[in-house]
Design a protein around this motif. Structure first.
Motif, PDB file in Angstrom:
ATOM      1  N   LEU A  19      35.332  -9.067  10.744  1.00 56.61           N
ATOM      2  CA  LEU A  19      36.422  -9.996  11.327  1.00 56.61           C
ATOM      3  C   LEU A  19      37.486  -9.894  10.345  1.00 56.61           C
ATOM      4  CD1 LEU A  19      36.925 -12.393  12.893  1.00 56.61           C
ATOM      5  CD2 LEU A  19      36.129 -14.074  11.226  1.00 56.61           C
ATOM      6  N   PHE A  20      37.630  -9.830   9.056  1.00 54.43           N
ATOM      7  CA  PHE A  20      38.888  -9.426   8.345  1.00 54.43           C
ATOM      8  C   PHE A  20      39.368  -8.125   8.801  1.00 54.43           C
ATOM      9  CE2 PHE A  20      41.004  -7.631   4.794  1.00 54.43           C
ATOM     10  CZ  PHE A  20      41.853  -8.793   4.380  1.00 54.43           C
ATOM     11  N   ALA A  21      38.696  -7.010   8.968  1.00 50.75           N
ATOM     12  CA  ALA A  21      39.234  -5.793   9.372  1.00 50.75           C
ATOM     13  C   ALA A  21      39.878  -5.937  10.748  1.00 50.75           C
ATOM     14  CB  ALA A  21      38.101  -4.864   9.144  1.00 50.75           C
ATOM     15  N   LEU A  22      39.215  -6.565  11.706  1.00 50.58           N
ATOM     16  CA  LEU A  22      39.512  -6.508  13.044  1.00 50.58           C
ATOM     17  C   LEU A  22      40.830  -7.334  13.230  1.00 50.58           C
ATOM     18  CD1 LEU A  22      39.134  -5.891  16.124  1.00 50.58           C
ATOM     19  CD2 LEU A  22      37.845  -8.175  16.126  1.00 50.58           C
ATOM     20  N   THR A  23      41.034  -8.499  12.743  1.00 51.57           N
ATOM     21  CA  THR A  23      42.045  -9.353  12.774  1.00 51.57           C
ATOM     22  C   THR A  23      43.292  -8.786  12.008  1.00 51.57           C
ATOM     23  OG1 THR A  23      41.578 -10.638  10.871  1.00 51.57           O
ATOM     24  CG2 THR A  23      40.859 -11.637  13.413  1.00 51.57           C
ATOM     25  N   GLY A  24      43.150  -8.409  10.604  1.00 53.45           N
ATOM     26  CA  GLY A  24      44.019  -7.653  10.008  1.00 53.45           C
ATOM     27  C   GLY A  24      44.676  -6.413  10.622  1.00 53.45           C
ATOM     28  N   LEU A 182      31.855 -22.874  18.856  1.00 55.13           N
ATOM     29  CA  LEU A 182      32.191 -23.853  20.159  1.00 55.13           C
ATOM     30  C   LEU A 182      31.398 -23.063  21.371  1.00 55.13           C
ATOM     31  CD1 LEU A 182      35.892 -24.181  19.737  1.00 55.13           C
ATOM     32  CD2 LEU A 182      34.200 -25.863  19.496  1.00 55.13           C
ATOM     33  N   LEU A 183      30.841 -22.076  21.163  1.00 52.03           N
ATOM     34  CA  LEU A 183      30.078 -21.213  22.271  1.00 52.03           C
ATOM     35  C   LEU A 183      28.697 -21.382  22.138  1.00 52.03           C
ATOM     36  CD1 LEU A 183      32.238 -17.722  22.459  1.00 52.03           C
ATOM     37  CD2 LEU A 183      32.428 -19.648  23.958  1.00 52.03           C
ATOM     38  N   TYR A 184      28.236 -21.983  21.121  1.00 56.71           N
ATOM     39  CA  TYR A 184      26.995 -22.109  20.826  1.00 56.71           C
ATOM     40  C   TYR A 184      25.985 -22.956  22.007  1.00 56.71           C
ATOM     41  CZ  TYR A 184      22.599 -23.334  18.693  1.00 56.71           C
ATOM     42  OH  TYR A 184      20.976 -23.474  18.523  1.00 56.71           O
ATOM     43  N   PRO A 185      26.617 -23.752  22.683  1.00 65.64           N
ATOM     44  CA  PRO A 185      26.083 -24.394  23.948  1.00 65.64           C
ATOM     45  C   PRO A 185      25.699 -23.358  24.985  1.00 65.64           C
ATOM     46  CG  PRO A 185      27.938 -25.932  22.999  1.00 65.64           C
ATOM     47  CD  PRO A 185      28.021 -24.593  22.370  1.00 65.64           C
ATOM     48  N   VAL A 186      26.546 -22.424  25.067  1.00 67.79           N
ATOM     49  CA  VAL A 186      26.134 -21.386  26.342  1.00 67.79           C
ATOM     50  C   VAL A 186      25.585 -20.288  25.891  1.00 67.79           C
ATOM     51  CG1 VAL A 186      27.371 -19.961  27.826  1.00 67.79           C
ATOM     52  CG2 VAL A 186      28.509 -22.073  27.327  1.00 67.79           C
ATOM     53  N   ALA A 191      25.945 -16.440  20.026  1.00 71.90           N
ATOM     54  CA  ALA A 191      27.304 -16.788  19.832  1.00 71.90           C
ATOM     55  C   ALA A 191      27.418 -16.731  18.259  1.00 71.90           C
ATOM     56  CB  ALA A 191      27.656 -18.244  20.111  1.00 71.90           C
ATOM     57  N   LEU A 192      26.446 -16.870  17.360  1.00 68.59           N
ATOM     58  CA  LEU A 192      26.597 -16.977  15.885  1.00 68.59           C
ATOM     59  C   LEU A 192      26.411 -15.449  15.378  1.00 68.59           C
ATOM     60  CD1 LEU A 192      24.492 -20.114  15.219  1.00 68.59           C
ATOM     61  CD2 LEU A 192      26.811 -20.017  15.798  1.00 68.59           C
ATOM     62  N   PHE A 193      25.669 -14.865  15.902  1.00 65.39           N
ATOM     63  CA  PHE A 193      25.517 -13.411  15.206  1.00 65.39           C
ATOM     64  C   PHE A 193      25.905 -12.225  16.461  1.00 65.39           C
ATOM     65  CE2 PHE A 193      22.365 -16.195  13.594  1.00 65.39           C
ATOM     66  CZ  PHE A 193      22.767 -16.365  12.296  1.00 65.39           C
ATOM     67  N   GLY A 194      26.583 -11.200  16.198  1.00 67.09           N
ATOM     68  CA  GLY A 194      26.789 -10.157  16.987  1.00 67.09           C
ATOM     69  C   GLY A 194      28.205 -10.338  17.689  1.00 67.09           C
ATOM     70  N   PRO A 195      28.510  -9.500  18.533  1.00 67.28           N
ATOM     71  CA  PRO A 195      30.055  -9.392  19.041  1.00 67.28           C
ATOM     72  C   PRO A 195      30.472 -10.342  19.695  1.00 67.28           C
ATOM     73  CG  PRO A 195      28.295  -7.921  20.552  1.00 67.28           C
ATOM     74  CD  PRO A 195      27.737  -8.575  19.341  1.00 67.28           C
ATOM     75  N   ILE A 196      29.834 -11.361  20.366  1.00 67.63           N
ATOM     76  CA  ILE A 196      30.427 -12.268  20.953  1.00 67.63           C
ATOM     77  C   ILE A 196      31.221 -13.373  20.153  1.00 67.63           C
ATOM     78  CG2 ILE A 196      29.770 -14.682  22.239  1.00 67.63           C
ATOM     79  CD1 ILE A 196      27.689 -13.121  23.716  1.00 67.63           C
ATOM     80  N   SER A 203      39.737 -13.636  18.344  1.00 68.80           N
ATOM     81  CA  SER A 203      40.819 -13.895  19.158  1.00 68.80           C
ATOM     82  C   SER A 203      41.465 -15.441  18.637  1.00 68.80           C
ATOM     83  CB  SER A 203      40.139 -14.381  20.605  1.00 68.80           C
ATOM     84  OG  SER A 203      39.435 -13.077  21.316  1.00 68.80           O
ATOM     85  N   CYS A 204      40.767 -16.364  18.169  1.00 67.34           N
ATOM     86  CA  CYS A 204      41.260 -17.713  17.771  1.00 67.34           C
ATOM     87  C   CYS A 204      42.145 -17.348  16.474  1.00 67.34           C
ATOM     88  CB  CYS A 204      40.015 -18.764  17.423  1.00 67.34           C
ATOM     89  SG  CYS A 204      39.262 -18.969  18.938  1.00 67.34           S
TER      90      CYS A 204
END
Length: 521
Positions: A19-24, A182-186, A191-196, A203-204
């Motif tokens: 996540l750090f690498a992607l956003t940075g 926030l995507l856990y209900p779907v 939503a917790l592990f992986g690309p989603i 994005s946020c």
């Protein structure tokens, strides 16, 4: 429950490295393209802006309306009494809590936009209102339109529903305090592990960085202009860079010290100064006009609430006003909800929704009336006294043109520049904290990561300012583009929040129901 991708040593210990690498990496690429070819960047951003407004504008308008009304339904039903956060007593006092929340949205526009937007609508009335520009009849619609952009809907999207979802899943279920939750209900575990989850968090974070760097850079331009106007200090890039550096120092130190110290202290100081200036302008400004304008304009806002919220007739005007603001606020939504979830432990759903969706918007509308309404009153009395300075959409010039006409105008103008700086600092420190928190595997983020993101946003702002106002403008437009994926992340909260609140209310009712004692004969 932690994210399995959170690894690293030293600086990145306990950090989600992908996540750090992607956003940075994305932010570095954005700044790199700006330095190499700012015109190409503008073309790409403007194309994305136009597409976002055309395809998602109507969806955003409906999303904000539903968020507001569903939040009110939860607050004023039996669900509203549910206390969140696994604390019996709130962590912060009502004033401290309200101060930290009030400084979130107002930080982006509580001063310069409060002076400039009502004046803009006064000089060029919104198409939904059939009034003549620059007349007394145009004053009330001008303020009502500003209320629409900074009122109930804008505040509700910052956490009236998402805060409920995050607080329940984090404090009761042990899920991460991160946008992916926030995507856990779907998507449940996916939503917790992986690309989603990775894409959701990235994005946020990118949206918030864009939404925060914009005001930081804009502040450098604004305060530099003010220093030249008031003190004769040259309005140069060097001055702008120094202003941004001072701002970065303030909010980074505040973010490093944490929510319980720096962020609470800066927010409290900010609210006290804002209230003092508000009272001064109300007493020594055009008091009667302010009172009449607030009552009339707020009534007009309520009367035209649905038509203004759903207005679709003028796509050009809509894109550069309502949809632009909705995109800006949507981008802040998930991380702002994280911040509100952090400071709202021990508060009930009713308290959270009323503070966010009712109290804060009304205070904001009154603030806009005092600042922007004073400008309209001065303009009506002496045409050109504010509009001449405002020409070319010069927001800082409009503010100073208003404050200079007050008693002790020089001192008031200086205090407003200080207020604006601290306002933006409150957004900088809270968002630095939330960005770092979204990347962390624990409730306490590492100091180096907080410092990194605090300084990084300042450096990005300086880079864009060095390119002239075009760099900051490109980022401001890019905010709307970043809102596209974020608005999809917010969607599940529409049904997840009331469902969670209903389940917790039923559980609370069972726990409060006394068990009958059977008496044997």
């Amino acid at each position: 429950m932690t994210n399995v991708s959170m690894t690293g040593n030293g600086l990145l210990r306990g950090v989600n490295v992908p996540l750090f690498a992607l956003t940075g990496g994305f932010i570095v690429a954005f700044c790199g393209l700006a330095l190499l070819d700012i015109d190409l960047l503008k073309q790409l951003v403007n194309a994305g802006f136009g597409w976002s407004v055309k395809v998602f504008g109507a969806y955003w308008q409906v999303l904000l309306l539903l968020t507001f009304f569903i939040g009110l339904f939860m607050a004023f039903s039996s669900r509203g009494s549910v206390v969140l956060g696994n604390l019996e007593k709130p962590e912060f006092s009502l004033f401290q809590w309200g101060s930290m929340i009030m400084c979130t949205l107002l930080a982006g526009g509580g001063v310069f936009w409060a002076a400039g937007e009502p004046m803009a609508h006064f000089l060029s009335p919104p198409p939904i209102f059939n009034v003549e520009a620059k007349t007394a009849e145009a004053a009330y619609p001008a303020l009502a339109q500003a209320f629409m952009h900074w009122g109930f809907l804008a505040w509700a999207i910052l956490g009236s529903l998402t805060t409920v979802v995050l607080m329940h899943y984090h404090y009761n279920k042990g899920l991460p305090l991160a946008p992916r939750t926030l995507l856990y209900p779907v998507f449940k575990e996916r939503a917790l592990f992986g690309p989603i989850g990775l894409i959701a968090d990235a994005s946020c974070i990118i949206a918030v960085v864009a939404g925060t760097v914009g005001p930081i850079g804009f502040l450098g331009l604004q305060v530099s202009y003010g220093l030249q106007d008031l003190f004769g200090i040259p309005d140069t890039f060097a001055t702008q860079a120094v202003v941004i550096a001072v701002l970065v120092g303030i909010y980074t130190i505040s973010a490093v010290s944490g929510v319980n110290k720096g962020i609470k202290l800066v927010s409290t100081f900010n609210v006290i100064l804002a209230c003092a200036l508000l009272v001064f302008m109300f007493v020594f400004g055009p008091t009667a006009f302010i009172v009449d304008s607030f009552i009339h304009s707020f009534g007009l806002y309520i009367d035209k609430f649905i038509p203004m919220a759903m207005f679709r007739a003028e796509s050009g005007w809509l894109g550069w006003w309502t949809v632009f603001f909705w995109g800006w606020f949507l981008g802040y939504g998930p991380l702002m909800a994280m911040f509100i979830a952090r400071v709202s432990r021990g508060r009930s759903i009713r308290e959270i929704v009323i503070m966010l969706s009712i109290v804060a918007p009304i205070v904001t509308c009154f603030w806009f009336t005092i600042v922007g309404g004073s400008g309209i009153a001065f303009e009506l009395e002496t045409p050109g006294s504010v509009s001449a300075a405002f020409e070319g959409f010069n927001l800082p010039a409009a503010l100073l043109a208003i404050t200079k006409q007050l008693p002790a105008g020089f001192i008031v103008s200086v205090l407003f520049l200080i207020l604006t700086t601290v306002f933006v600092a409150t957004t900088g420190d809270s968002m630095t904290y939330c960005i770092s928190r979204a990347m962390s595997e624990s409730d306490e983020t590492s100091t180096p990561i907080r410092v990194f993101w605090g300084v990084a946003m300042g450096v990005i702002a300086i880079i864009l300012v060095s390119l002239g106002s075009g760099g900051v403008s490109a980022l401001q437009s890019f905010i709307v583009v970043t809102a596209v994926p974020v608005s999809l992340i917010l969607l599940p909260s529409l049904w997840a929040a009331p469902q969670i609140a209903g389940e917790l209310a039923k559980r609370k009712k069972l726990e409060d129901t006394p068990i009958p004692v059977e008496v044997q004969a």
